[in-house]
Design an enzyme around this catalytic site. Structure first.
Site, PDB file in Angstrom:
ATOM      1  N   LYS A   1     -16.847   3.301   9.266  1.00  0.00           N
ATOM      2  CA  LYS A   1     -15.771   2.482   9.856  1.00  0.00           C
ATOM      3  C   LYS A   1     -15.796   2.542  11.378  1.00  0.00           C
ATOM      4  CE  LYS A   1     -12.935   2.519   5.906  1.00  0.00           C
ATOM      5  NZ  LYS A   1     -11.872   3.102   5.138  1.00  0.00           N
TER       6      LYS A   1
ATOM      7  N   ASP B   1      -8.665  -8.118  10.119  1.00  0.00           N
ATOM      8  CA  ASP B   1      -8.726  -6.687  10.455  1.00  0.00           C
ATOM      9  C   ASP B   1      -8.135  -6.518  11.852  1.00  0.00           C
ATOM     10  OD1 ASP B   1      -9.556  -4.108  11.394  1.00  0.00           O
ATOM     11  OD2 ASP B   1     -10.944  -4.046   9.701  1.00  0.00           O
ATOM     12  N   ILE B   2      -6.931  -5.989  11.901  1.00  0.00           N
ATOM     13  CA  ILE B   2      -6.186  -5.901  13.175  1.00  0.00           C
ATOM     14  C   ILE B   2      -6.908  -4.988  14.159  1.00  0.00           C
ATOM     15  CG2 ILE B   2      -3.962  -5.258  14.214  1.00  0.00           C
ATOM     16  CD1 ILE B   2      -2.748  -5.772  11.350  1.00  0.00           C
TER      17      ILE B   2
ATOM     18  N   ASN C   1       0.849  -1.186   0.000  1.00  0.00           N
ATOM     19  CA  ASN C   1       0.000   0.000   0.000  1.00  0.00           C
ATOM     20  C   ASN C   1       0.881   1.231   0.000  1.00  0.00           C
ATOM     21  OD1 ASN C   1      -2.650  -0.890   0.093  1.00  0.00           O
ATOM     22  ND2 ASN C   1      -2.590  -1.202   2.297  1.00  0.00           N
TER      23      ASN C   1
ATOM     24  N   LYS D   1     -16.222  -1.146  12.913  1.00  0.00           N
ATOM     25  CA  LYS D   1     -15.079  -1.707  13.661  1.00  0.00           C
ATOM     26  C   LYS D   1     -15.276  -1.557  15.167  1.00  0.00           C
ATOM     27  CE  LYS D   1     -11.933  -0.562   9.843  1.00  0.00           C
ATOM     28  NZ  LYS D   1     -10.907  -1.509   9.400  1.00  0.00           N
TER      29      LYS D   1
ATOM     30  N   PHE E   1      -7.592   5.012  11.639  1.00  0.00           N
ATOM     31  CA  PHE E   1      -7.422   6.032  10.603  1.00  0.00           C
ATOM     32  C   PHE E   1      -8.211   5.597   9.382  1.00  0.00           C
ATOM     33  CE2 PHE E   1      -4.123   9.380  11.180  1.00  0.00           C
ATOM     34  CZ  PHE E   1      -3.952   9.207  12.543  1.00  0.00           C
TER      35      PHE E   1
ATOM     36  N   ASP F   1      -5.589  -5.156   2.556  1.00  0.00           N
ATOM     37  CA  ASP F   1      -6.860  -5.845   2.838  1.00  0.00           C
ATOM     38  C   ASP F   1      -6.789  -7.319   2.421  1.00  0.00           C
ATOM     39  OD1 ASP F   1      -8.093  -3.666   3.954  1.00  0.00           O
ATOM     40  OD2 ASP F   1      -8.756  -2.885   2.016  1.00  0.00           O
TER      41      ASP F   1
ATOM     42  N   LYS G   1      10.995 -17.329  -7.861  1.00  0.00           N
ATOM     43  CA  LYS G   1      10.513 -16.198  -8.651  1.00  0.00           C
ATOM     44  C   LYS G   1       9.571 -16.698  -9.765  1.00  0.00           C
ATOM     45  CE  LYS G   1      12.210 -12.317 -11.344  1.00  0.00           C
ATOM     46  NZ  LYS G   1      13.328 -11.774 -12.085  1.00  0.00           N
TER      47      LYS G   1
HETATM   48  O1  C5P Z   1     -11.081  -0.705   6.575  1.00  0.00           O
HETATM   49  P1  C5P Z   1      -9.920   0.220   6.375  1.00  0.00           P
HETATM   50  O2  C5P Z   1      -8.704  -0.483   5.915  1.00  0.00           O
HETATM   51  O3  C5P Z   1     -10.189   1.412   5.525  1.00  0.00           O
HETATM   52  O4  C5P Z   1      -9.664   0.804   7.846  1.00  0.00           O
HETATM   53  C1  C5P Z   1      -8.581   1.604   8.152  1.00  0.00           C
HETATM   54  C2  C5P Z   1      -8.228   1.447   9.602  1.00  0.00           C
HETATM   55  O5  C5P Z   1      -8.242   0.075  10.020  1.00  0.00           O
HETATM   56  C3  C5P Z   1      -6.817   1.921   9.872  1.00  0.00           C
HETATM   57  O6  C5P Z   1      -6.765   2.385  11.210  1.00  0.00           O
HETATM   58  C4  C5P Z   1      -6.002   0.639   9.704  1.00  0.00           C
HETATM   59  O7  C5P Z   1      -4.779   0.697  10.401  1.00  0.00           O
HETATM   60  C5  C5P Z   1      -6.920  -0.407  10.279  1.00  0.00           C
HETATM   61  N1  C5P Z   1      -6.819  -1.731   9.638  1.00  0.00           N
HETATM   62  C6  C5P Z   1      -6.311  -2.799  10.342  1.00  0.00           C
HETATM   63  N2  C5P Z   1      -6.257  -4.053   9.762  1.00  0.00           N
HETATM   64  C7  C5P Z   1      -6.698  -4.232   8.506  1.00  0.00           C
HETATM   65  C8  C5P Z   1      -7.215  -3.153   7.780  1.00  0.00           C
HETATM   66  C9  C5P Z   1      -7.249  -1.920   8.367  1.00  0.00           C
HETATM   67  O8  C5P Z   1      -5.903  -2.629  11.492  1.00  0.00           O
HETATM   68  N3  C5P Z   1      -6.622  -5.437   7.964  1.00  0.00           N
END
Ligand code: C5P
Length: 410
Positions: A337, A306-307, A210, A341, A323, A279, A289
């Site tokens: 969000k 999703d952490i 990213n 979340k 964020f 994601d 390779k």
């Molecule tokens: O859903 P999205 O990726 O837009 O959400 C952004 C927020 O969720 C950020 O704070 C990002 O660090 C966190 N996030 C996460 N793990 C993921 C995707 C996003 O912690 N797999």
């Protein structure tokens, strides 16, 4: 000793024999991580040369208000805005008198009037001059206006007298300068921050990532440290140096980030997820390779955990901040969000092409929670991070107090 990493300091030097120590002070401030710009009064140049100050500060020295070359690069107003703090050392009796009355007849006094940054003075003068009621009145006045005063120390003076009026030693002034940034708002708290991108390997040499420089997350970690917290930063691959005083754990993939976060998550008070986590990740990682044998190549991606949501789901959960980098309908998507979340606060930033966001040292933020929206206008990321941490600390303490009183009523 505290840190000044990422701090922009104007070091003002006025005319006094202690000016010979200003060169050492510039070195000490830089050792603590500050970037320095020196401004000297005319009288200061009688005691120490601008060349010396330029060499130790690693930047051109400003001497005059109307310096055509400097004004086209960094004018006195830009310099006033650039500064996180202005440290005047030594500060002569005359300079303190000028500050007490808001005079602006040279670059340094004008800058002190024009800046929103904190101004600190390290007085240095003969003990009679220090004790003179006029000086004491002026000092009381500048302190009342929010100016900080470091020292002076007692002891032998260059004039042969002994008493109060010696400038503090450079190491002491540098330590006090670092303390200017310690708010104490998160004293004794444990804060975990994620930052940077993740790297999802396709094969040993390729991967999916990213766009994220990590600058915002690193700034948030530093601001939490300044606020008195002990901070762990879990960082994806970035080009940034580990922030001093922060425990930095380096990871690559989202899975590694998840594991590093959960190794800490039960011992933290606040979790701030700034990382741009991928994601999806490739379902399989090729051991060698991948060769370009066919005209098309299909890669199957599977969803990453999703952490942030996983930490918010813990019981008890820390105070959670996410964020949301968006390219359209910023507030609408961010608010979704916040709810999906189940976090306490979401920080939205606009990452459309041409906006502050990516790679830049600048950003602008919207802080959204169930109580409403706060806008933090465009500023350097470290300044935004400080403002964010102040708000997070306030909301975290309010939530803890509310929870405590709920338990007390059970
Ligand atoms: O859903 P999205 O990726 O837009 O959400 C952004 C927020 O969720 C950020 O704070 C990002 O660090 C966190 N996030 C996460 N793990 C993921 C995707 C996003 O912690 N797999």
């Amino acid at each position: 000793m505290g840190s000044l990493s990422n701090k922009h300091l104007v070091l003002g030097v006025t005319g006094g024999i202690a000016a010979y120590k200003s060169a050492d002070l510039a070195r000490r401030l830089r050792e603590l991580g500050a970037e320095i710009r020196v401004v000297m009064t005319r009288a200061a140049t009688e005691f120490i040369t601008p060349l010396t100050m330029q060499a130790v500060s690693a930047n051109p020295v400003r001497l005059h208000m109307l310096d055509a070359e400097a004004e086209s690069g960094m004018s006195h107003i830009e310099l006033a805005r650039w500064a996180d703090a202005v440290i005047v050392a030594p500060a002569s009796a005359n300079f303190i008198a000028k500050m007490a009355h808001g005079r602006a007849d040279d670059l340094l006094s004008t800058l002190c009037l024009a800046t929103e940054a904190v101004v600190a003075l390290a007085p240095a003068m003969n003990q009679q001059m220090w004790e003179n009621p006029a000086t004491q009145d002026n000092l009381a006045r500048v302190k009342q206006n929010g100016v900080r005063v470091f020292g002076p120390a007692q002891g032998a003076q260059a004039c042969g007298e002994t008493g109060p009026g010696r400038m503090l030693e450079p190491t002491e002034i540098a330590a006090r300068a670092a303390e200017l940034f310690s708010t104490g708002a998160l004293d004794g708290r444990h804060v975990l921050v994620t930052a940077g991108p993740t790297w999802e390997a396709l094969d040993p040499v390729r991967g999916i990532t990213n766009r994220s420089s990590g600058k915002m997350g690193y700034a948030v970690a530093e601001a939490a440290l300044e606020a008195g917290a002990s901070v762990v930063l879990v960082s994806g691959p970035t080009a940034l140096a580990d922030p001093e005083g922060v425990t930095t754990v380096h990871v690559r993939s989202a899975q590694e980030m998840l594991e590093a976060v959960h190794a800490q998550a039960n011992n933290i008070d606040i979790f701030i997820a700034v990382a741009a986590v991928g994601d999806y990740r490739p379902e399989t990682v090729a051991p060698q390779k991948i060769k370009k044998h066919s005209d098309t190549l299909t890669i199957k991606l599977v969803k990453n955990p999703d952490i942030l949501a996983s930490v918010a789901a813990l019981s008890p959960a820390p105070f959670t901040v996410g964020f949301a980098a968006e390219t359209e309908n910023l507030e609408h998507h961010a608010r979704k969000k916040l709810l999906d979340k189940r976090i306490d606060l979401i920080v939205a930033n606009d990452v459309r092409v041409g906006s502050a966001g990516f790679d830049s040292d600048y950003n602008q933020l919207l802080l959204i929670d169930k109580n409403g929206v706060i806008e933090l206008p465009r500023a350097r990321k470290i300044r935004l991070a400080r403002a964010l941490i102040q708000r997070v600390a306030g909301k975290y303490h309010a939530k803890s107090t509310a929870q405590d009183s709920r338990y007390a009523h059970r």
